[in-house]
Design a protein around this motif. Structure first.
Motif, PDB file in Angstrom:
ATOM      1  N   ARG A   1     -11.428   1.076   1.984  1.00 21.53           N
ATOM      2  CA  ARG A   1      -9.918   0.900   1.164  1.00 21.53           C
ATOM      3  C   ARG A   1     -10.245   0.797  -0.188  1.00 21.53           C
ATOM      4  O   ARG A   1      -9.065   0.651  -0.881  1.00 21.53           O
ATOM      5  CB  ARG A   1      -9.550  -0.617   1.945  1.00 21.53           C
ATOM      6  CG  ARG A   1      -8.238  -0.964   1.767  1.00 21.53           C
ATOM      7  CD  ARG A   1      -8.027  -2.384   2.447  1.00 21.53           C
ATOM      8  NE  ARG A   1      -8.359  -3.398   1.301  1.00 21.53           N
ATOM      9  CZ  ARG A   1      -8.481  -4.949   1.771  1.00 21.53           C
ATOM     10  NH1 ARG A   1      -7.786  -5.092   2.669  1.00 21.53           N
ATOM     11  NH2 ARG A   1      -8.688  -5.608   1.013  1.00 21.53           N
TER      12      ARG A   1
ATOM     13  N   ASP B   1     -15.303   6.427  -5.531  1.00 17.66           N
ATOM     14  CA  ASP B   1     -14.741   4.925  -4.941  1.00 17.66           C
ATOM     15  C   ASP B   1     -15.940   4.176  -4.834  1.00 17.66           C
ATOM     16  O   ASP B   1     -15.878   2.935  -4.780  1.00 17.66           O
ATOM     17  CB  ASP B   1     -14.403   5.301  -3.406  1.00 17.66           C
ATOM     18  CG  ASP B   1     -13.293   6.238  -3.405  1.00 17.66           C
ATOM     19  OD1 ASP B   1     -12.242   6.473  -4.339  1.00 17.66           O
ATOM     20  OD2 ASP B   1     -13.123   6.899  -2.309  1.00 17.66           O
TER      21      ASP B   1
ATOM     22  N   GLN C   1       1.023  -1.173   0.069  1.00 11.96           N
ATOM     23  CA  GLN C   1      -0.198  -0.063  -0.002  1.00 11.96           C
ATOM     24  C   GLN C   1       0.999   1.343   0.069  1.00 11.96           C
ATOM     25  O   GLN C   1       1.572   1.438   0.906  1.00 11.96           O
ATOM     26  CB  GLN C   1      -0.854   0.234   1.252  1.00 11.96           C
ATOM     27  CG  GLN C   1      -2.318   0.272   1.121  1.00 11.96           C
ATOM     28  CD  GLN C   1      -3.208   0.265   2.248  1.00 11.96           C
ATOM     29  OE1 GLN C   1      -2.833   0.779   3.250  1.00 11.96           O
ATOM     30  NE2 GLN C   1      -4.170  -0.719   2.345  1.00 11.96           N
TER      31      GLN C   1
ATOM     32  N   SER D   1      -4.122  10.727   0.553  1.00 11.37           N
ATOM     33  CA  SER D   1      -5.507  10.293  -0.219  1.00 11.37           C
ATOM     34  C   SER D   1      -5.312   9.083  -1.236  1.00 11.37           C
ATOM     35  O   SER D   1      -4.248   8.659  -1.500  1.00 11.37           O
ATOM     36  CB  SER D   1      -5.844  11.409  -1.089  1.00 11.37           C
ATOM     37  OG  SER D   1      -4.992  12.211  -1.824  1.00 11.37           O
ATOM     38  N   LYS D   2      -6.397   8.768  -2.028  1.00 11.57           N
ATOM     39  CA  LYS D   2      -6.500   7.608  -2.522  1.00 11.57           C
ATOM     40  C   LYS D   2      -5.827   7.791  -3.997  1.00 11.57           C
ATOM     41  O   LYS D   2      -5.473   8.891  -4.600  1.00 11.57           O
ATOM     42  CB  LYS D   2      -7.742   6.998  -2.937  1.00 11.57           C
ATOM     43  CG  LYS D   2      -8.481   6.346  -1.524  1.00 11.57           C
ATOM     44  CD  LYS D   2      -9.759   5.838  -1.622  1.00 11.57           C
ATOM     45  CE  LYS D   2     -10.366   5.719  -0.230  1.00 11.57           C
ATOM     46  NZ  LYS D   2     -11.766   5.064  -0.246  1.00 11.57           N
TER      47      LYS D   2
ATOM     48  N   VAL E   1      -7.702   2.756  -2.607  1.00 13.44           N
ATOM     49  CA  VAL E   1      -6.296   3.137  -2.097  1.00 13.44           C
ATOM     50  C   VAL E   1      -5.391   2.557  -3.013  1.00 13.44           C
ATOM     51  O   VAL E   1      -5.449   1.424  -3.714  1.00 13.44           O
ATOM     52  CB  VAL E   1      -6.154   2.508  -0.725  1.00 13.44           C
ATOM     53  CG1 VAL E   1      -4.898   2.390  -0.048  1.00 13.44           C
ATOM     54  CG2 VAL E   1      -7.247   2.921   0.271  1.00 13.44           C
TER      55      VAL E   1
ATOM     56  N   THR F   1      -7.116   7.807   3.422  1.00  8.30           N
ATOM     57  CA  THR F   1      -6.587   6.457   3.361  1.00  8.30           C
ATOM     58  C   THR F   1      -6.467   6.049   4.747  1.00  8.30           C
ATOM     59  O   THR F   1      -5.919   4.872   5.087  1.00  8.30           O
ATOM     60  CB  THR F   1      -5.264   6.260   2.585  1.00  8.30           C
ATOM     61  OG1 THR F   1      -4.571   6.936   3.271  1.00  8.30           O
ATOM     62  CG2 THR F   1      -5.334   6.780   1.074  1.00  8.30           C
TER      63      THR F   1
END
Ligand code: ADP
Ligand code: MG
Length: 488
Positions: A155, A50, A23, A28-29, A158, A36
Motif C-alpha cells: 500500500r 516505494d 484511495q 499504479s501508485k 498508493v 495498486t
C-alpha cells in the motif's frame, strides 16, 4: 432536522468535521509504476522508490492528477492552478521514507460543497475546505506471528485524496449521510472504488460539543474509521463523553482518540502535548504542480451525470419526490437499474413511482436476502418493467404479482411465461366471477341473512371466500361490485 442532545442540565449541540481519505482508483501508485491491486501477496507490489531506497526519485502519475481534478469538479470545488507537494515528516515502521509526500499550504483543490438530503424532503449544504493529494503508508501486520510484527509495503505510495469538511455536521446521522454522499459522488466519477471494507475510504472524525450559539468547543479527533456503523457509534459515544465531562465541571482536552468497536468506546491515542510537529517543507524532488486550462477543460468533458443532477431529472421527468429520488441515485448501480427499466419501457414514465416501489421494497429485499448485487439481479430491468405493466393493465393483481416476482427471481423467467404457464391471469370476466359468488352465497346462506340483518362487516368474509375459490385471481373491484349488488 433538530440534532440537539438533552444533557442533564441543558441542551447540547454536537459539531463534527470530517477528514475522508479516499484511495484513488488507478492501476499504479502516485509516484511509481507499481501496481495498486488489493489483496496481492505481501511486498509483491513494491518498487525501489516505494521501499525508499536511497537515490530513488518520485515520478508523478498524471492519471492520479486527472482523478483528483475530476473529483474536485464533481465536488463543485475550486481547482487550484498551482499546488505544491510537501514532505510531512514522522517515523513509523510502515513508513520507510521517514516522511509522507502530501500537500500542505497549497492543495490541488480548494473550497467546494456537498448537499445531503433528509427523509422529510429538506436538505443541507456541507462545505468542503480542501482536497489534497498524498501517499498512503504501508501496513503493519500484528497477527501473523505471536512475537513479531511484519510490514507489508504494497500500500506504500498508493494515491490518496484527503477531503476535509468544515465543521458543518451536527449529528451522527448527518455525518453518515455526508460520507454516503461523498462515496456516491466518487463512485459516479469512477475516481475511487468506494470499498470501505478494503479500506478505500477511511475517515478521521473531529468532534466537539457546545451550547447552541456559543463559540466552537475544544475538539477531539477519532482516527481511521472504516465503516459508517462505527463512525455513528463513535460520534454518539464521544459526544456523550464530552457532555458529561463539561456538565461535571471539567474541560475537554484536545486529544487524538481511537475507537474500539468491541467496547463501543473511544480511548486516547495521544494528547495535544504529544502532537507531532511534522516539519512540513516542499519536497525538493518535485516541482510545484501547474495545471493548464485545457487540461482541466478536457477533464470537464469527462464528468458524467452526477447524483444531484440525476435526482433533479427524476423529480422533473418522473415527478418523483426528493427523497425517493435520492434513495435511487445515492447508489449508481440502483439508479442505473431504474434508468434501464424506464429506458426499455417509455410507457411506464407515468407509473415511475410504482417502479420505484417495486425496486425499493421487493427487489431490495430479495437481493439482500440472497446477498446479490443489483447489477447481477436475475430479474432484469426489462422483466421488472413487464411485471409492473401486467399489474397496471389489471392482468394480474398486486398480490399475485409478488408470487410471480419470486418465481421470476428463482427461475429467471419472464412474468408472461409464468403467468401463462401457471394460469395466473386475473379473472375479469363478470360471468365467471358471478358463478363463484353464487357458489359461496349458497354455501353461507346463514351469513347472508346476518348481512341483510345489518352485519355489513361480513362483506370482507364473502370477499375472502370468493378470492380463495378463484385462487386469488378474481379482479377485486369487479368482485366487490357484484357482491354488493347481490347482497342488497
Ligand atoms: P488540523 O489540520 O490540525 O487537523 P483543521 O483546522 O484542518 O485541523 O481541521 C481538521 C478538521 O477538524 C476539519 O474537518 C474541521 O472541520 C474540523 N474541526 C475544526 N475545529 C473543530 C471543532 N471545534 N469541532 C469539530 N470539528 C472541528
Ligand atoms: Mg487532522
Amino acid at each position: 432536522m433538530s440534532s440537539l442532545i438533552q444533557g442533564k442540565f441543558s441542551k447540547w449541540e454536537t459539531v463534527i468535521g470530517l477528514e475522508i481519505h479516499a484511495q484513488i482508483k488507478s492501476n499504479s501508485k502516485l509516484f511509481s509504476s507499481s501496481s495498486t491491486k488489493f489483496g496481492s501477496s505481501p511486498n509483491s507490489q513494491v518498487s525501489l522508490f516505494d521501499a525508499a531506497m536511497p537515490g530513488m526519485l518520485p515520478v508523478i502519475n498524471e492519471f492520479c492528477i486527472k482523478q483528483a481534478v475530476k473529483t474536485g469538479l464533481g465536488l463543485k470545488a475550486k481547482i487550484n492552478r498551482y499546488s505544491v507537494f510537501d514532505r510531512k515528516n514522522y517515523f513509523y515502521a510502515d513508513l520507510p521514507q521517514g516522511y509522507q509526500i502530501s500537500q500542505y499550504k497549497h492543495p490541488i483543490i480548494g473550497e467546494g460543497a456537498v448537499t445531503i438530503d433528509f427523509k422529510d424532503g429538506s436538505s443541507k449544504d456541507i462545505r468542503i475546505v480542501r482536497l489534497h493529494l498524498e501517499q498512503d503508508a504501508g501496513k503493519s501486520l500484528h497477527d501473523q506471528n505471536p512475537s513479531k510484527t511484519y510490514v507489508d509495503l504494497n500500500r506504500s505510495g498508493v494515491a490518496l485524496m484527503e477531503i476535509v469538511s468544515e465543521p458543518d455536521l451536527n449529528s451522527s446521522h448527518e455525518a453518515s449521510l455526508y460520507i454516503t454522499k461523498i462515496r456516491s459522488i466518487l463512485m459516479y466519477l469512477d475516481t475511487c472504488d468506494g470499498n470501505m471494507q478494503e479500506g478505500s475510504l477511511r475517515t478521521d472524525v473531529n468532534i466537539s460539543v457546545r451550547k447552541p450559539g456559543e463559540e466552537l468547543g475544544t475538539r477531539c479527533e477519532i482516527k481511521n474509521l472504516n465503516s459508517i456503523k462505527f463512525i455513528k457509534q463513535a460520534i454518539e459515544y464521544e459526544a456523550m463523553r464530552q457532555i458529561k465531562i463539561i456538565e461535571e465541571g471539567g474541560i475537554i482536552e484536545q486529544n487524538t482518540l481511537l475507537f474500539n468497536p468491541q467496547l463501543g468506546k473511544t480511548k486516547p491515542m495521544r494528547s495535544k502535548e504529544e502532537a507531532h510537529d511534522y516539519r512540513y517543507f516542499p519536497d525538493p524532488d518535485l516541482l510545484p504542480l501547474k495545471l493548464e486550462d485545457d487540461f482541466i477543460e478536457i477533464i470537464k468533458k469527462d464528468i458524467p451525470e452526477l447524483p444531484d443532477e440525476r435526482k433533479k431529472r427524476y423529480i422533473n421527468e418522473y415527478k418523483l419526490s426528493n427523497y425517493d429520488s435520492s434513495v435511487l441515485t445515492i447508489e449508481k448501480s440502483i439508479s442505473d437499474y431504474f434508468d434501464k427499466v424506464l429506458g426499455c419501457h417509455q410507457d411506464l414514465k407515468k407509473s415511475a413511482k410504482l417502479v420505484v416501489n417495486w425496486i425499493t421494497s421487493e427487489l431490495f429485499a430479495i437481493l439482500k436476502k440472497n446477498e446479490v448485487e443489483i447489477h447481477n439481479s436475475p430479474i432484469t430491468p426489462y422483466n421488472l418493467g413487464q411485471l409492473v405493466k401486467l399489474i397496471i393493465s389489471n392482468k394480474i393483481s398486486g398480490k399475485i404479482a409478488k408470487d410471480v416476482f419470486e418465481d421470476m427471481y428463482k427461475n429467471s423467467l419472464s412474468p408472461e411465461e409464468i403467468v401463462n404457464s401457471r394460469g395466473l391471469a386475473q379473472v375479469t370476466n363478470v360471468k365467471e366471477i358471478e358463478l363463484i359468488i353464487d357458489q359461496i352465497l349458497k354455501l353461507n346462506y346463514d351469513k347472508v341473512n346476518d348481512y341483510k340483518a345489518g352485519k355489513t362487516k361480513l362483506l370482507g368474509f364473502f370477499v375472502g371466500q370468493a378470492m380463495q375459490i378463484s385462487k386469488g385471481k378474481a379482479n377485486p373491484k369487479i368482485l366487490n361490485d357484484i357482491l354488493i349488488k347481490k347482497l342488497s
